[in-house]
Write a protein that holds these residues in place. Structure first.
Motif, PDB file in Angstrom:
ATOM      1  N   PRO A 118       1.266  -0.960  -0.198  1.00 27.14           N
ATOM      2  CA  PRO A 118      -0.075  -0.215   0.411  1.00 27.14           C
ATOM      3  C   PRO A 118       1.032   1.222   0.329  1.00 27.14           C
ATOM      4  O   PRO A 118       2.267   0.880   0.249  1.00 27.14           O
ATOM      5  N   ARG A 119       0.331   2.291  -0.643  1.00 22.18           N
ATOM      6  CA  ARG A 119       0.788   3.556  -0.684  1.00 22.18           C
ATOM      7  C   ARG A 119       1.778   3.745  -1.049  1.00 22.18           C
ATOM      8  O   ARG A 119       3.306   4.498  -0.939  1.00 22.18           O
ATOM      9  N   THR A 120       2.261   3.071  -2.322  1.00 24.55           N
ATOM     10  CA  THR A 120       3.307   2.313  -2.864  1.00 24.55           C
ATOM     11  C   THR A 120       3.244   2.903  -4.374  1.00 24.55           C
ATOM     12  O   THR A 120       2.101   2.528  -5.203  1.00 24.55           O
ATOM     13  N   VAL A 121       4.104   2.727  -5.523  1.00 17.16           N
ATOM     14  CA  VAL A 121       4.134   2.475  -7.227  1.00 17.16           C
ATOM     15  C   VAL A 121       4.881   1.599  -7.459  1.00 17.16           C
ATOM     16  O   VAL A 121       6.052   1.889  -7.324  1.00 17.16           O
ATOM     17  N   ILE A 122       4.124   1.113  -8.514  1.00 13.27           N
ATOM     18  CA  ILE A 122       4.963  -0.171  -9.244  1.00 13.27           C
ATOM     19  C   ILE A 122       4.711   0.425 -10.817  1.00 13.27           C
ATOM     20  O   ILE A 122       4.022   0.766 -11.708  1.00 13.27           O
TER      21      ILE A 122
END
Length: 254
Positions: A118-122
């Motif tokens: 959660p709260r990240t980006v790929i």
């Protein structure tokens, strides 16, 4: 090389312009871990298509207001190099590239277990170096491998292949001339183990019987490509295990 509208797409022996049978895939070459600076990467050659994919993440997302509290954001950028087509392509992002970026992201999202981050980006960057039809399918195949190479948990690999109609025949894995001058093109993406279709598009017209035949052919193409993806992953990680084993052997000096 054939340029312009060909006289016919299927010859008197039932073969296509590149010599394939209607149900035959183009030759496919897959490599994983080809970029040292990305968290995961893969390269695919499918016929004359040459596509490179780099994955970064999961990592902190900017701007912060784009974060999601319960999962990672998956971003995808598909680009065609200026030298990827017969005529130089304008390097500015085109509407087609933006549409394909969205389609590829949506085909991959069901496979990525983004709830773990959660709260990240790929981020997935797909660079089409040379294009000969079917690049969205080839991009999905390589992107799925690059995600696996980055160590991102996935429910299944995503495999992808197109089917369509040209010269009155239902055919598999259309190349550029068949895509341009054929009657229909239908890209499909599939999580084979889950038997879940994550992409189904169609450009052109097929009657119900033709649609069923083309869809079945595309699904079988996806299954064959998944076998190649699994083999590529085995080659990649067997190589790592062998190198680490050799390293431990050297350190122990035995």
């Amino acid at each position: 090389m054939i340029k312009g509208h060909p006289d016919r797409l299927i010859d008197e022996n039932g073969l296509r312009l590149d010599g394939r049978r209607p149900d035959e895939l183009r030759p496919i070459k897959l490599e994983i871990g080809v970029l040292g600076n990305a968290d995961g990467s893969a390269y695919i050659e499918q016929g004359k298509n040459k596509i490179l994919v780099g994955v970064y993440g999961p990592r902190e997302i900017h701007p912060k207001h784009a974060e999601l509290p319960n999962r990672a954001v998956l971003r995808c950028r598909y680009r065609m190099a200026p030298f990827s087509t017969e005529e130089r392509k304008n390097p500015a992002p085109s509407r087609r590239e933006i549409e394909i970026s969205k389609v590829i992201r949506e085909a991959l999202e069901p496979a990525v277990m983004s709830e773990y981050y959660p709260r990240t980006v790929i981020d997935i960057f797909i660079e089409a170096l040379q294009c000969d039809g079917g690049t969205r399918c080839a991009g999905i195949v390589a992107a799925s491998l690059a995600l696996a190479d980055a160590g991102i948990p996935m429910r299944d690999l995503v495999s992808s292949c197109s089917a369509g109609k040209a010269g009155g025949e239902i055919i598999l894995d259309l190349f550029d001339l068949e895509d341009k001058y054929g009657d229909a093109d239908m890209p499909v993406a599939l999580m084979v183990n889950l038997n879940m279709v994550t992409l189904l598009q169609m450009d052109g017209k097929l009657n119900p019987m033709e649609f069923e035949k083309a869809f079945t052919m595309a699904m079988e193409g996806c299954r064959k490509i998944r076998g190649l993806q699994v083999e590529a992953l085995k080659r990649r990680y067997q190589g790592i295990v062998e190198r680490e084993g050799a390293s431990e052997f050297d350190e122990e000096g035995t």
